[in-house]
Design a protein around this motif. Sequence first.
Motif, PDB file in Angstrom:
ATOM      1  N   GLY A 213      16.657  82.682  79.413  1.00  0.00           N
ATOM      2  CA  GLY A 213      17.224  81.484  78.807  1.00  0.00           C
ATOM      3  C   GLY A 213      17.299  81.545  77.292  1.00  0.00           C
ATOM      4  O   GLY A 213      17.136  80.539  76.604  1.00  0.00           O
ATOM      5  N   SER A 214      17.565  82.732  76.745  1.00  0.00           N
ATOM      6  CA  SER A 214      17.573  82.907  75.297  1.00  0.00           C
ATOM      7  C   SER A 214      18.680  82.105  74.626  1.00  0.00           C
ATOM      8  O   SER A 214      19.784  81.963  75.149  1.00  0.00           O
ATOM      9  CB  SER A 214      17.756  84.391  74.955  1.00  0.00           C
ATOM     10  N   GLY A 215      18.371  81.599  73.442  1.00  0.00           N
ATOM     11  CA  GLY A 215      19.387  81.005  72.594  1.00  0.00           C
ATOM     12  C   GLY A 215      20.075  82.075  71.771  1.00  0.00           C
ATOM     13  O   GLY A 215      19.782  83.277  71.886  1.00  0.00           O
ATOM     14  N   LEU A 216      20.962  81.639  70.890  1.00  0.00           N
ATOM     15  CA  LEU A 216      21.755  82.577  70.101  1.00  0.00           C
ATOM     16  C   LEU A 216      20.908  83.340  69.089  1.00  0.00           C
ATOM     17  O   LEU A 216      21.146  84.527  68.845  1.00  0.00           O
ATOM     18  CB  LEU A 216      22.882  81.823  69.386  1.00  0.00           C
ATOM     19  N   LEU A 217      19.906  82.708  68.502  1.00  0.00           N
ATOM     20  CA  LEU A 217      19.118  83.377  67.468  1.00  0.00           C
ATOM     21  C   LEU A 217      18.396  84.601  68.022  1.00  0.00           C
ATOM     22  O   LEU A 217      18.478  85.691  67.436  1.00  0.00           O
ATOM     23  CB  LEU A 217      18.121  82.405  66.845  1.00  0.00           C
ATOM     24  N   LEU A 218      17.690  84.454  69.136  1.00  0.00           N
ATOM     25  CA  LEU A 218      16.982  85.599  69.710  1.00  0.00           C
ATOM     26  C   LEU A 218      17.980  86.654  70.190  1.00  0.00           C
ATOM     27  O   LEU A 218      17.758  87.857  69.997  1.00  0.00           O
ATOM     28  CB  LEU A 218      16.091  85.154  70.861  1.00  0.00           C
ATOM     29  N   ALA A 219      19.072  86.217  70.796  1.00  0.00           N
ATOM     30  CA  ALA A 219      20.082  87.169  71.261  1.00  0.00           C
ATOM     31  C   ALA A 219      20.632  87.985  70.101  1.00  0.00           C
ATOM     32  O   ALA A 219      20.814  89.195  70.197  1.00  0.00           O
ATOM     33  CB  ALA A 219      21.206  86.437  71.986  1.00  0.00           C
ATOM     34  N   ARG A 220      20.891  87.320  68.971  1.00  0.00           N
ATOM     35  CA  ARG A 220      21.436  88.043  67.817  1.00  0.00           C
ATOM     36  C   ARG A 220      20.426  89.040  67.262  1.00  0.00           C
ATOM     37  O   ARG A 220      20.766  90.141  66.856  1.00  0.00           O
ATOM     38  CB  ARG A 220      21.916  87.066  66.749  1.00  0.00           C
ATOM     39  N   GLN A 221      19.139  88.672  67.254  1.00  0.00           N
ATOM     40  CA  GLN A 221      18.106  89.583  66.767  1.00  0.00           C
ATOM     41  C   GLN A 221      18.011  90.820  67.647  1.00  0.00           C
ATOM     42  O   GLN A 221      17.881  91.951  67.142  1.00  0.00           O
ATOM     43  CB  GLN A 221      16.765  88.856  66.713  1.00  0.00           C
ATOM     44  N   ILE A 222      18.095  90.633  68.951  1.00  0.00           N
ATOM     45  CA  ILE A 222      18.013  91.766  69.873  1.00  0.00           C
ATOM     46  C   ILE A 222      19.258  92.635  69.768  1.00  0.00           C
ATOM     47  O   ILE A 222      19.177  93.870  69.733  1.00  0.00           O
ATOM     48  CB  ILE A 222      17.780  91.259  71.310  1.00  0.00           C
ATOM     49  N   VAL A 223      20.415  92.019  69.689  1.00  0.00           N
ATOM     50  CA  VAL A 223      21.659  92.783  69.572  1.00  0.00           C
ATOM     51  C   VAL A 223      21.679  93.598  68.277  1.00  0.00           C
ATOM     52  O   VAL A 223      22.056  94.772  68.265  1.00  0.00           O
ATOM     53  CB  VAL A 223      22.876  91.832  69.649  1.00  0.00           C
ATOM     54  N   GLN A 224      21.257  92.987  67.179  1.00  0.00           N
ATOM     55  CA  GLN A 224      21.249  93.711  65.903  1.00  0.00           C
ATOM     56  C   GLN A 224      20.245  94.858  65.934  1.00  0.00           C
ATOM     57  O   GLN A 224      20.503  95.936  65.392  1.00  0.00           O
ATOM     58  CB  GLN A 224      20.925  92.753  64.751  1.00  0.00           C
ATOM     59  N   THR A 225      19.114  94.636  66.577  1.00  0.00           N
ATOM     60  CA  THR A 225      18.117  95.698  66.722  1.00  0.00           C
ATOM     61  C   THR A 225      18.680  96.867  67.515  1.00  0.00           C
ATOM     62  O   THR A 225      18.542  98.035  67.115  1.00  0.00           O
ATOM     63  CB  THR A 225      16.865  95.147  67.417  1.00  0.00           C
ATOM     64  N   LEU A 226      19.322  96.581  68.631  1.00  0.00           N
ATOM     65  CA  LEU A 226      19.918  97.639  69.442  1.00  0.00           C
ATOM     66  C   LEU A 226      21.009  98.382  68.676  1.00  0.00           C
ATOM     67  O   LEU A 226      21.174  99.592  68.816  1.00  0.00           O
ATOM     68  CB  LEU A 226      20.499  97.052  70.731  1.00  0.00           C
ATOM     69  N   ALA A 227      21.754  97.651  67.843  1.00  0.00           N
ATOM     70  CA  ALA A 227      22.855  98.251  67.101  1.00  0.00           C
ATOM     71  C   ALA A 227      22.376  99.277  66.089  1.00  0.00           C
ATOM     72  O   ALA A 227      23.116 100.213  65.758  1.00  0.00           O
ATOM     73  CB  ALA A 227      23.672  97.171  66.404  1.00  0.00           C
TER      74      ALA A 227
END
Length: 421
Positions: free
Chosen positions: A78-92
């Motif tokens: 149930g992640s919001g946008l902030l956590l999703a963006r942090q994970i996506v940027q980390t993976l990138a």
Amino acid sequence: MSIETPTAERPGRTTPPITAPLLDGQILLARARKLAAEFATRAEHHDQTAQPPAAQIQELFQADLLRLTIARRDGGHGSGLLLARQIVQTLAKGDPSVALIASMHYSQHAGIARSQRQREPSLAFWPTALAQQLTQQALHAPALINAVQVEPALGSPSHGGLPATVARRVGDEWHISGHKIYSTGSHLLSWLSVLAVTDEEQPRIGQFLVPKDSPGVRLVETWDPLGMRATVSHDFIFEDVAIPVQQVAGLYSAEHGQQRDEYAFAWYLNLVGSIYTGVAEAALDWIADFLLERKPSALKGASLASLPTVQDSVGRIRLLLHTSNTLLDAHAQAFDARQPFAELGSTARYVAMEHAAKATALALELAGNHGISRHNALERHFRNAQCGQIHAPSAALIRGNAGREWFKVRQKATALAADRD
């Protein structure tokens, strides 16, 4: 090319992570950092071969990261946008192609979760049975989903116009025919959310959910770009593809053209901005290490990092990325808090793309010949960063919209001042 990936009919024999407990965001971020380091060791290979990162997607699933934006009540985090963006940027920072594929999956499931919370027809309404089907498959296998919208004649839907892809009603089925391009994750997808217009007397437009392995779906390998090569963003041809009539989301009248779902658009803007900021952060790490290690004889044992001019350039890169991160965080926080977010999203996306390109160019300038060597990762980071410029909406469109809005503001202010006088 033979690639074993799950499909809608064949989810794959994999231990489902749904049995695992819901995890704290910091734990998920730590897992993403560990995977990003692993992905970085394989990124060069995928860049050279343009092969789909199938193993990396499987590893994201095994690390319990693919259920990130699935609703908690359905077994997700149930992640919001902030956590999703942090994970996506980390993976990138490890491999932006993997991050882009994952980000599209996250955005789709965030939309599904929101639709089920609201439970009322809208532009983004997902029928409950369809939402449950997609969610359950994603919990038990890396059953990726992405929207395929761009067409050869239409271009990006962000520019307006109706798609040429047509859905015909035949009894209890929709029959889909059309041609989509730039389909991120193509080989690895299980579901295609196909933007199409109906051939009804009063046409409607919506997202038609097509299992990738359906009869009549043909993948054409056309993707051979400058960077972001492992996104495998190939073409799909749909030739009278039959799906059940209820397998459509967000069906609405096409009388006034396409209507944008601002919530879905916010996820897209933020996550693509986060990906290219991650690319630039990887470039900054590389150039910093390079400058610390290089000790030309003229400097008598000191490194290039000791030069004020070099420190100034690295400082410029850091400030560019700090600005991008601040705006992207602010946008995600406003979105999650249900505060106004629309204008901030376009600004954050625009700045992130512009700054990623500038930052990697500055890093390349500092590295000299070493920066353009294919033996060094910086050359790949630079190419990947340039690809951020082509994501819709274009920089020119964002600037034009900002200019038009400001003229409206000034005209209104002038009119109010005249009334007071």
